[in-house]
Structure formats: structure tokens, C-alpha cells
Scaffold this motif. Structure first.
Motif, PDB file in Angstrom:
ATOM      1  N   VAL A  83      35.513  50.387  28.048  1.00  0.00           N
ATOM      2  CA  VAL A  83      34.750  49.381  29.070  1.00  0.00           C
ATOM      3  C   VAL A  83      34.476  50.317  30.391  1.00  0.00           C
ATOM      4  N   ASP A  84      33.322  50.067  31.196  1.00  0.00           N
ATOM      5  CA  ASP A  84      32.496  51.517  32.123  1.00  0.00           C
ATOM      6  C   ASP A  84      32.863  50.518  33.309  1.00  0.00           C
ATOM      7  N   ARG A  85      33.375  49.894  33.485  1.00  0.00           N
ATOM      8  CA  ARG A  85      33.875  48.683  35.104  1.00  0.00           C
ATOM      9  C   ARG A  85      34.360  48.109  35.342  1.00  0.00           C
ATOM     10  N   PRO A  86      35.590  48.594  36.666  1.00  0.00           N
ATOM     11  CA  PRO A  86      37.062  48.040  36.266  1.00  0.00           C
ATOM     12  C   PRO A  86      36.395  46.224  36.795  1.00  0.00           C
ATOM     13  N   ASP A  87      36.107  45.795  36.716  1.00  0.00           N
ATOM     14  CA  ASP A  87      36.093  44.388  36.750  1.00  0.00           C
ATOM     15  C   ASP A  87      36.250  43.516  35.292  1.00  0.00           C
ATOM     16  N   THR A  88      35.635  44.197  34.855  1.00  0.00           N
ATOM     17  CA  THR A  88      35.142  43.900  32.962  1.00  0.00           C
ATOM     18  C   THR A  88      36.970  44.143  32.549  1.00  0.00           C
ATOM     19  N   GLY A  89      37.535  45.770  32.927  1.00  0.00           N
ATOM     20  CA  GLY A  89      38.380  46.505  32.643  1.00  0.00           C
ATOM     21  C   GLY A  89      39.596  45.236  33.144  1.00  0.00           C
ATOM     22  N   GLU A  90      39.909  44.852  34.365  1.00  0.00           N
ATOM     23  CA  GLU A  90      40.968  43.985  34.911  1.00  0.00           C
ATOM     24  C   GLU A  90      40.411  42.973  33.922  1.00  0.00           C
ATOM     25  N   ALA A  91      39.552  42.260  33.220  1.00  0.00           N
ATOM     26  CA  ALA A  91      39.641  41.071  32.610  1.00  0.00           C
ATOM     27  C   ALA A  91      40.010  41.095  31.492  1.00  0.00           C
ATOM     28  N   VAL A  92      39.418  42.653  30.782  1.00  0.00           N
ATOM     29  CA  VAL A  92      40.548  42.584  29.130  1.00  0.00           C
ATOM     30  C   VAL A  92      41.945  42.900  29.267  1.00  0.00           C
ATOM     31  N   LEU A  93      42.434  43.937  29.907  1.00  0.00           N
ATOM     32  CA  LEU A  93      43.873  44.422  30.754  1.00  0.00           C
ATOM     33  C   LEU A  93      44.310  42.432  30.680  1.00  0.00           C
ATOM     34  N   ALA A  94      43.836  41.862  31.074  1.00  0.00           N
ATOM     35  CA  ALA A  94      44.287  40.669  31.133  1.00  0.00           C
ATOM     36  C   ALA A  94      44.947  39.210  30.150  1.00  0.00           C
ATOM     37  N   ARG A  95      43.623  39.765  29.676  1.00  0.00           N
ATOM     38  CA  ARG A  95      44.117  38.645  28.221  1.00  0.00           C
ATOM     39  C   ARG A  95      44.323  39.542  26.898  1.00  0.00           C
ATOM     40  N   SER A  96      44.128  40.944  26.820  1.00  0.00           N
ATOM     41  CA  SER A  96      44.364  41.126  25.523  1.00  0.00           C
ATOM     42  C   SER A  96      45.531  42.171  25.240  1.00  0.00           C
ATOM     43  N   THR A  97      46.327  42.250  24.291  1.00  0.00           N
ATOM     44  CA  THR A  97      47.143  43.544  23.768  1.00  0.00           C
ATOM     45  C   THR A  97      46.602  44.351  24.055  1.00  0.00           C
ATOM     46  N   LEU A  98      45.234  45.092  23.541  1.00  0.00           N
ATOM     47  CA  LEU A  98      44.788  46.043  23.631  1.00  0.00           C
ATOM     48  C   LEU A  98      44.488  46.768  24.392  1.00  0.00           C
ATOM     49  N   PRO A  99      45.035  48.862  24.459  1.00  0.00           N
ATOM     50  CA  PRO A  99      44.753  49.402  25.544  1.00  0.00           C
ATOM     51  C   PRO A  99      43.042  49.134  25.741  1.00  0.00           C
ATOM     52  N   VAL A 100      42.790  49.864  27.026  1.00  0.00           N
ATOM     53  CA  VAL A 100      41.706  49.486  27.318  1.00  0.00           C
ATOM     54  C   VAL A 100      41.834  51.518  28.358  1.00  0.00           C
ATOM     55  N   ALA A 101      40.465  51.868  27.382  1.00  0.00           N
ATOM     56  CA  ALA A 101      39.936  52.946  28.168  1.00  0.00           C
ATOM     57  C   ALA A 101      39.039  52.884  28.561  1.00  0.00           C
ATOM     58  N   PHE A 102      38.620  53.562  29.921  1.00  0.00           N
ATOM     59  CA  PHE A 102      38.319  53.530  31.198  1.00  0.00           C
ATOM     60  C   PHE A 102      36.336  54.066  30.783  1.00  0.00           C
ATOM     61  N   ALA A 103      35.566  54.379  30.483  1.00  0.00           N
ATOM     62  CA  ALA A 103      34.143  55.902  30.907  1.00  0.00           C
ATOM     63  C   ALA A 103      33.457  54.899  31.562  1.00  0.00           C
TER      64      ALA A 103
END
Length: 412
Positions: free
Chosen positions: A87-107
Motif C-alpha cells: 500500500v502507499d497510503r496509511p488509511d488504506t493500509g489500516e483498512a487492510v490490516l484490520a481485515r486481513s491476516t496478510l502482511p502489509v508493506a508500506f511504500a
């Protein structure tokens, strides 16, 4: 579902008012200020694998439904392969972390993305949409780039010239291959498409209401949104919505599950108003019906029939073999490709929207399990053309084998 709201910034709203900033500008300010903290939360959320599969999702949280379409198949894939979301946005990344068990990379920028690709030796990049930011990742020649899309359909979105930028496109079946081969000049569909069925159908989804089986027939009305340009204006809410719902409610045995598209009303106040009108009609029967804004997927098993638009919902529903009605778009500019589903299954024009229930009954609603009649045979034949074999986990096996082949291609 946990909230994905970002922390308030002291004085941010006041500054926005003083300087006349709009909601988008305020969102950018908040994302910028939240970047460092989110990067740390993402690191704590799971380790990014080396030589793995990156799901590139650099868009806003309003498009999270696109990733959600693939979440369970991707989480299943992660049991045997390293899978993570970029992801490249914190708001999107927070949503992904809240819904998924997949790791998230922030770029957040090109430099950060370049470091991510090089340091973790990204082998395969998957894309669930066609946003312009995909080209930030597509510029790297090392990974094998695979377009997944977020749903099988004959809409204009499914034949974007952008497909030429990807090494491979995973399609449901022969229909997707034929569609791309016919529409795109110089695109070798035989070489660059892989049929994977619809692995989403192999998973159980939460969210179904606690309705007893004997409480009535369940009909799912799932209109798509209005689209952001004339060629994809397939939404039926304004033209069909109230008439369809009133038709369904005319039978006291029918219970309606109404699921508007998450982006309904974003581009059209008329569609927003039509959505409100449908909700008001449903409220006449108190708690008998459901306005569904929760998870997607449980409806396939739960409902007895479906009324929808030219959208991925119609194609997902094909595999159930249950009665289906697809609305006819009223926008003259709406792209209408050659399509077996749209050509062979009679569509519901707006002038006949009030006959939706009668048409569903003609196609088997209330007649028990799908039988051997012409309508059931047609739906089975169409399902095979669009998705191939889907029974007993066949789609998941094909999808995961296709990803393994892409990883092998990257290694070569």
C-alpha cells in the motif's frame, strides 16, 4: 469489522476550514502525518517475505472491495507461498490490516517501492484493479506481473488496453480469453491468459442473517454503481430499483436481500436518491428484509435467486445454477460487448422492471433445486464457458498452480 479511521491531527480540521481545504486535501494531510506511525504498525503486523508474491494495492480505502474479492483465496495461497500486500497510503493500509491476516508493506513513494522490490526480491506482483498507480510497480522488469481484476464480467473494464502491460492475465475461463483476444489489437490471448476459474467460490463467508429456511424465498437484489463514465453506466437503481423491489415484495413469501454497490451515489446524486428510495420501500415491511452492507460471498449459498446488473455479481451467481435476472442498461453509451451471457440470457428492460418476480419464477424460483429444464441447462453451459470446472475446489487448485507457474517463470 474494526474501524479504519485514522487518528485526528490537532488543529487539522481547523486548518482545513481556515485555508478552505476540501476533504481530499485534509485526507492527504492526515496520511502524511500518519505515515511514520503506520509504517511501524505495518512492520509489527507481519514480516514481508523474500522472493514472494506482492499484491499491489495502491489506491484509496473506498476501493477496498476490490481486494476483498481476493482476500480469502490470497490468505489460502499464503499457507504455501509468501504473500503480502503493498500500500502507499496509511488509511488504506489500516483498512487492510484490520481485515486481513496478510502482511502489509508500506511504500509511500517511488524510492520506497524500489527499495522494497530490491530488498525483498519480489518475484510476482498481482493486481486486483486497473488504477494508474499500478504503473509504479509495472516499471520493474524483474517480477512477473499478473492482472487478476476483481471480478469476471463482460464490462468495458474487463477489456482495458492496460492488459497489454502485464505479463499474464488470470481469467475465469474461455470467456475471458475470448473477450481479450477479440478486443485487444496485438494481444496474444492464448499465450498471456490463464484460466483459473473463480477460487472465491471455494470459501465460506460470514455475514448471513439468521433467517430460518421456512421463513420464505430469499431474493438477492445487487445493483452495481452508476459508473464514473458513460461506457460503464450499468447501474439499475434509477431505472429499475424501486420497481424491482416492489415486484419482489408483492409476494409475502419473498424476503429481499438488498445490497447496493459500495460506490453507489459517488458520481450520481440520482443514484444516491434511488438508493434511499429502495431502502424506504423495504422499511414498509419492518424487519422482514435486509439492507446488506457487510461482507460479500455468503449470498451465493444463502439466496434462492438473484437480480443484478451487468457486473461481476451476475457472473459469480452463474456457478450456483439458481435463477438469475440481469437488468438491461438504459444508458445509450454503456459498452455492450459480444457476450454469451448477455446475448443468450434475456435481459430485463426498465419498462418491465415490475415483472422481475414473474421472470424469476419462469426461471425456476420456488420450484426447488435446479432441475433439467432449459433454463438450468443454459446456466450450467454458461458457467462452464465463463469459469470452467468449479466443483470440489477445482478453482483454488488452478489458481494456486498458476501462481506457482508464475513464480517458476520469475526464477528463470
Amino acid at each position: 469489522m474494526r474501524s479504519t479511521r485514522l487518528p485526528e491531527l490537532p488543529g487539522a480540521r481547523r486548518a482545513a476550514r481556515v485555508h478552505g481545504l476540501g476533504a481530499e486535501a485534509l485526507r492527504r494531510i492526515r496520511n502524511a502525518a500518519s505515515s511514520r506511525g503506520f509504517a511501524e504498525r505495518a512492520r509489527r503486523g507481519g514480516e514481508v517475505p523474500d522472493g514472494g508474491v506482492a499484491v499491489f494495492f495502491c489506491t484509496g480505502p473506498e476501493n477496498l472491495f476490490q481486494l476483498e474479492q481476493w482476500r480469502l483465496p490470497l490468505e489460502h495461497l499464503a499457507r504455501t507461498h509468501g504473500v503480502f500486500v503493498v500500500v502507499d497510503r496509511p488509511d488504506t493500509g489500516e483498512a487492510v490490516l484490520a481485515r486481513s491476516t496478510l502482511p502489509v508493506a508500506f511504500a509511500a513513494g517511488s524510492g520506497a517501492l524500489e527499495r522494497l522490490v530490491e530488498e525483498h526480491d519480489v518475484a510476482v506482483a498481482l493486481y486486483v484493479n486497473q488504477v494508474e498507480r499500478n504503473f509504479r510497480m509495472l516499471r520493474f522488469p524483474g517480477p512477473v506481473h499478473v492482472q487478476l481484476g476483481h471480478g469476471e464480467s463482460d464490462k468495458a473494464y474487463s477489456v482495458s488496453n492496460q492488459h497489454k502491460a502485464y505479463d499474464l492475465t488470470f481469467v475465469g475461463g474461455a470467456a475471458g480469453r475470448d473477450r481479450l483476444g477479440a478486443a485487444l489489437r496485438g494481444f496474444d490471448a492464448e499465450e498471456r491468459t490463464v484460466g483459473v476459474g473463480r477460487p472465491q467460490l471455494d470459501h465460506a463467508y460470514p455475514g448471513a442473517p439468521d433467517w430460518s429456511r421456512g421463513s420464505g424465498l430469499r431474493v438477492w437484489y445487487a445493483p452495481t454503481w452508476e459508473g464514473d463514465r458513460p461506457s460503464v453506466a450499468y447501474g439499475s437503481l434509477v431505472s429499475h430499483g424501486v420497481a424491482v423491489v416492489e415486484s419482489l415484495m408483492s409476494d409475502p413469501e419473498v424476503r429481499v436481500v438488498y445490497r447496493p454497490h459500495p460506490r453507489t451515489g459517488l458520481s450520481s446524486p440520482a443514484h444516491a436518491a434511488a438508493d434511499r428510495a429502495v431502502r424506504e420501500v423495504l422499511r414498509r415491511d419492518g424487519e422482514r428484509h435486509l439492507v446488506d452492507d457487510g461482507p460479500y460471498g455468503w449470498q451465493w449459498d444463502f439466496a434462492d435467486a438473484c437480480v443484478t446488473d451487468v457486473s461481476s455479481v451476475a457472473y459469480d451467481w452463474l456457478a450456483t445454477g439458481k435463477p438469475l435476472v440481469v437488468t438491461e442498461p438504459t444508458a445509450a453509451a454503456a459498452y455492450r460487448p459480444a457476450s454469451r451471457l448477455l446475448d443468450e440470457l434475456p435481459l430485463l428492460p426498465a419498462v418491465d422492471a415490475g415483472s422481475a418476480l414473474a421472470l424469476l419464477r419462469e426461471r425456476g424460483l420456488g420450484a426447488g433445486a435446479a432441475g433439467e429444464g432449459p433454463a438450468a441447462a443454459l446456466l450450467r453451459d454458461l458457467a462452464a464457458y465463463y469459469f470452467g470446472e468449479t466443483a470440489d475446489g477445482a478453482s483454488t487448485r488452478r489458481f494456486e498452480a498458476a501462481v506457482a507457474d508464475a513464480l517458476a517463470l520469475a526464477a528463470r
